[in-house]
Design an enzyme around this catalytic site. Structure first.
Site, PDB file in Angstrom:
ATOM      1  N   SER A  14     -11.972  -6.745  15.107  1.00 28.36           N
ATOM      2  CA  SER A  14     -10.818  -6.435  15.672  1.00 28.36           C
ATOM      3  C   SER A  14     -10.443  -7.163  16.962  1.00 28.36           C
ATOM      4  CB  SER A  14     -10.912  -4.979  15.957  1.00 28.36           C
ATOM      5  OG  SER A  14      -9.879  -4.150  16.704  1.00 28.36           O
ATOM      6  N   TYR A  31     -15.939   2.463  19.803  1.00 31.45           N
ATOM      7  CA  TYR A  31     -15.181   1.578  19.089  1.00 31.45           C
ATOM      8  C   TYR A  31     -15.570   0.169  19.375  1.00 31.45           C
ATOM      9  CZ  TYR A  31     -11.732  -0.164  15.747  1.00 31.45           C
ATOM     10  OH  TYR A  31     -10.826  -0.819  14.716  1.00 31.45           O
TER      11      TYR A  31
END
Length: 265
Positions: A147, A160
């Site tokens: 990501s 995350y």
């Protein structure tokens, strides 16, 4: 004009591929004649419907394995299943992910454990099981879906971010370690893609920040991306196809941004 990536007949395992990015990547590989093992949670009837439709549309062999990404023994069996069914494994895409948005001091410990297990630890367990198979073949491709949050941070997403930074670091270590084996390992780092996960995040961010969802879209989600557009599935598929083909043989240990300029700023 259609591009032939020279991967027809190869075998791929894609974790978290019953929806969103993983499902789109499965379709892109199947369209190239790659036999795909899907994995993920969801309604069994819908999963079977989607599996059958993809197989009919592409004429590739599409199978499903329901391994839980929090259970190492099931992850290992997912990889072994590819060899049992097809006799080989050429491509591993570690894509499974979950999300929870909250300040660290309000973050439930069990959510931290789940995020690390599904995003980071499953990437290790699947790669660990796949590498001996790929080494024996003299060729393999490991692609980890990280990501932009594997490169930069955002508020209320510290666990995350930690997991995705871990995926990028693990990918770099693999790339160095496997550099002379014929196996490459790379991470794709997308910006915001309008997946079901992101749609849920919009609501969660609205609660966490105390602002309406339309402001989350404008001021939080796409504020990070200079082009102000969601990344499309096809953009990720194009990068994946490059990496798993012979054209991508010299790319390894890389974290490749597809984020509309987000991490350039």
């Amino acid at each position: 004009m259609a591009v032939d990536y020279g991967i027809q007949g190869h075998v791929a395992v894609i974790t978290g591929s019953t929806s969103g990015i993983g499902q789109a990547l499965a379709g892109a590989l199947a369209e190239q004649g790659v036999n795909v093992i899907l994995n993920g949670f969801g309604d069994p009837a819908q999963i079977e419907h989607d599996r059958r439709k993809l197989q009919e549309r592409t004429n590739a062999s599409i199978l499903y394995h329901g391994a839980d990404m929090t259970k190492p023994e099931e992850i290992t069996d997912l990889i072994d299943y590819a060899v049992r069914e097809f006799g080989r494994l050429d491509i591993l895409v570690n894509n499974a992910g979950i999300q929870h948005v909250a300040p660290v001091d309000e973050f439930p410990p069990e959510k931290w454990d789940a995020l690390i297990a599904v995003i980071l630890s499953s990437t290790f367990h699947a790669s660990r099981a796949a590498i001996p198979i790929m080494k024996a073949q003299g060729r393999g491709r490991i692609v980890n879906i990280a990501s932009a949050h594997g490169l930069v941070a955002s508020a209320f997403k510290a666990p995350y971010v930690a997991a995705k930074f871990g995926v990028v670091g693990f990918t770099k270590g693999l790339g160095v370690e496997l550099a002379r084996t014929g196996i490459t390992a790379n991470a794709i780092c997308p910006g915001y893609v309008k997946t079901p996960l992101i749609e849920k995040q919009i609501g969660d961010q609205a609660i966490a920040r105390g602002i309406p969802e339309d402001r989350v879209m404008e001021d939080v989600i796409l504020a990070a991306q200079p082009n102000k557009q969601f990344v499309e599935y096809g953009h990720l598929a194009g990068m994946l196809l490059y990496l798993v083909s012979d054209m991508g043989a010299s790319a390894t240990g890389a974290a490749l941004s597809i984020d509309g300029g987000w991490t350039a700023t």
